[in-house]
Design a protein around this motif. Structure first.
Motif, PDB file in Angstrom:
ATOM      1  N   TYR A  77       0.802   4.576   3.359  1.00 17.59           N
ATOM      2  CA  TYR A  77       1.980   4.463   2.354  1.00 17.59           C
ATOM      3  C   TYR A  77       2.392   5.489   1.630  1.00 17.59           C
ATOM      4  N   SER A 106      14.272  -0.472   5.335  1.00 22.90           N
ATOM      5  CA  SER A 106      13.612  -0.925   4.273  1.00 22.90           C
ATOM      6  C   SER A 106      13.483   0.085   3.212  1.00 22.90           C
ATOM      7  N   SER A 121       9.249   4.878  -3.555  1.00 26.54           N
ATOM      8  CA  SER A 121       9.180   3.193  -3.027  1.00 26.54           C
ATOM      9  C   SER A 121       7.917   2.965  -2.110  1.00 26.54           C
ATOM     10  N   THR A 122       7.571   4.041  -1.388  1.00 26.72           N
ATOM     11  CA  THR A 122       6.389   3.642  -0.559  1.00 26.72           C
ATOM     12  C   THR A 122       5.078   3.880  -1.374  1.00 26.72           C
ATOM     13  N   SER A 175       6.223  -2.440  -8.783  1.00 30.28           N
ATOM     14  CA  SER A 175       7.503  -1.853  -8.715  1.00 30.28           C
ATOM     15  C   SER A 175       7.811  -1.135 -10.248  1.00 30.28           C
ATOM     16  N   GLU A 227       6.337  -7.886   7.561  1.00 29.21           N
ATOM     17  CA  GLU A 227       7.113  -7.299   6.879  1.00 29.21           C
ATOM     18  C   GLU A 227       8.245  -6.621   7.425  1.00 29.21           C
ATOM     19  N   ASN A 279       1.422  -1.956  -4.801  1.00 28.82           N
ATOM     20  CA  ASN A 279       1.655  -3.401  -5.114  1.00 28.82           C
ATOM     21  C   ASN A 279       2.549  -3.448  -6.517  1.00 28.82           C
ATOM     22  N   ILE A 296       8.538  -1.580   4.378  1.00 30.23           N
ATOM     23  CA  ILE A 296       8.171  -1.857   2.877  1.00 30.23           C
ATOM     24  C   ILE A 296       8.563  -2.839   2.183  1.00 30.23           C
ATOM     25  N   ASP A 297       9.680  -3.438   2.797  1.00 30.83           N
ATOM     26  CA  ASP A 297      10.377  -4.705   2.276  1.00 30.83           C
ATOM     27  C   ASP A 297      11.114  -5.423   3.253  1.00 30.83           C
ATOM     28  N   ASN A 315       4.971   2.668  -4.682  1.00 28.75           N
ATOM     29  CA  ASN A 315       5.102   1.296  -5.115  1.00 28.75           C
ATOM     30  C   ASN A 315       4.436   0.327  -4.182  1.00 28.75           C
ATOM     31  N   TYR A 316       4.947   0.586  -3.056  1.00 32.05           N
ATOM     32  CA  TYR A 316       4.329  -0.657  -2.032  1.00 32.05           C
ATOM     33  C   TYR A 316       2.755  -0.372  -1.857  1.00 32.05           C
ATOM     34  N   ARG A 326       9.492  -7.918  -0.881  1.00 35.57           N
ATOM     35  CA  ARG A 326       8.255  -7.815   0.071  1.00 35.57           C
ATOM     36  C   ARG A 326       7.823  -9.143   0.660  1.00 35.57           C
TER      37      ARG A 326
END
Length: 294
Positions: A222, A165, A198-199, A207, A110, A205, A235-236, A201-202, A71
């Motif tokens: 997100y 991403s 994953s979105t 993992s 990003e 903030n 997102i990364d 987690n973004y 990220r």
């Protein structure tokens, strides 16, 4: 990692996304009552900050290695460290870096901090390193194959980077990237929420391989459980293989996937089969619960 939550109805507001993120192939029809399979890429490793000469480590030219899937926040921290700057310096420098980003990015790099090995020359600054990363992304993404692939799939380049991403974060192996991309497209085409961990987690903030029911209710653009379509930004920072998967997804009818255990990711279009796969995932997680998530 796959979310192992029960099926839910269309409770709450699914919201909407801005026109810049609207994929034309998306049909905003009825909401499907499903749980997606999602696989979160492992936590990034530490940045190798290496100095070499023929005789081994020395005060020679430095390099900064940015892994695929990092990220922007991780990239900023790495630049701070390699330049021996106070924490937060690179993040603050973004606004005045004059980065050549697409208009849709609205100044947020990003997705465009391309993963690669970069030289850190004397006099390097956060602005110069960030500009080098963005220029590298532009060269990789703006070429005819990528641009044509995005157009072929009825999306603009920024949307393609956003999908890449997600693929980068979700695919447990490079061989799965095309299938993950196809799941994203199939869900968009059916007007289904992506429901990708994953979105989330973004948004939070973090993992992690574990997502709770409470997580799926978080208020964020997100949150792809609550919001339709793509997230507002990447997102990364995806690599070339994820980008290729995003513009050339593997043919298939898959709507769900879950990595039951390392090396065993299962894709299916059948919800009942997916639930059986999830049950195996849960059993494997219970057996290995004493081991820390990676």
């Amino acid at each position: 990692m796959q979310t192992n939550l029960p099926p839910r109805g269309s409770r709450g507001s699914w919201g909407s996304r801005s026109p810049r993120n609207s994929v034309r192939l998306t049909r905003r029809g009825r909401l499907a009552l499903i749980v997606s399979g999602a696989v979160l890429a492992g936590t990034a490793v530490a940045v190798p900050l290496l100095t070499f000469t023929d005789d081994g480590p020395s005060s020679g030219p430095r390099t900064l290695v940015i892994p695929e899937g990092w990220r922007a926040s991780q990239v900023y921290d790495a630049v701070d460290k390699v330049l021996a700057l106070p924490a937060g310096s690179t993040k603050q420098a973004v606004a005045k870096a004059g980065l050549k980003l697409p208009n849709a990015a609205e100044g947020n790099p990003e997705g465009y901090l391309f993963p690669a090995t970069y030289p850190v020359r004397p006099g390097a600054t956060p602005q110069s390193l960030l500009a080098l990363m963005v220029d590298t992304a532009d060269k990789k993404f703006e070429g005819a194959p990528i641009a044509a692939g995005a157009q072929r799939n009825s999306m603009n380049l920024y949307q393609a980077v956003t999908i890449a991403s997600i693929v980068q974060a979700e695919a447990a192996a490079k061989a799965d990237m095309g299938k993950v991309a196809r799941v994203v497209f199939n869900r968009l085409e059916r007007g289904m929420p992506l429901q990708m961990d994953s979105t989330l987690n973004y948004a939070l903030n973090r993992s992690t391989v574990r997502t709770t029911e409470a997580d799926t209710r978080v208020e964020s653009p997100y949150n792809s459980y609550q919001r339709m379509g793509l997230p507002p930004t990447p997102i990364d920072n995806p690599g070339e293989e994820a980008m290729r998967a995003a513009i050339n997804p593997t043919p298939g009818d898959w709507l769900y996937f879950v990595t039951v255990k390392p090396g065993d990711t299962r894709f299916t279009a059948d919800y009942a089969q997916h639930q059986r796969n999830v049950a195996e995932f849960n059993a494997w997680q219970r057996t290995h619960s004493a081991q820390p998530a990676k």
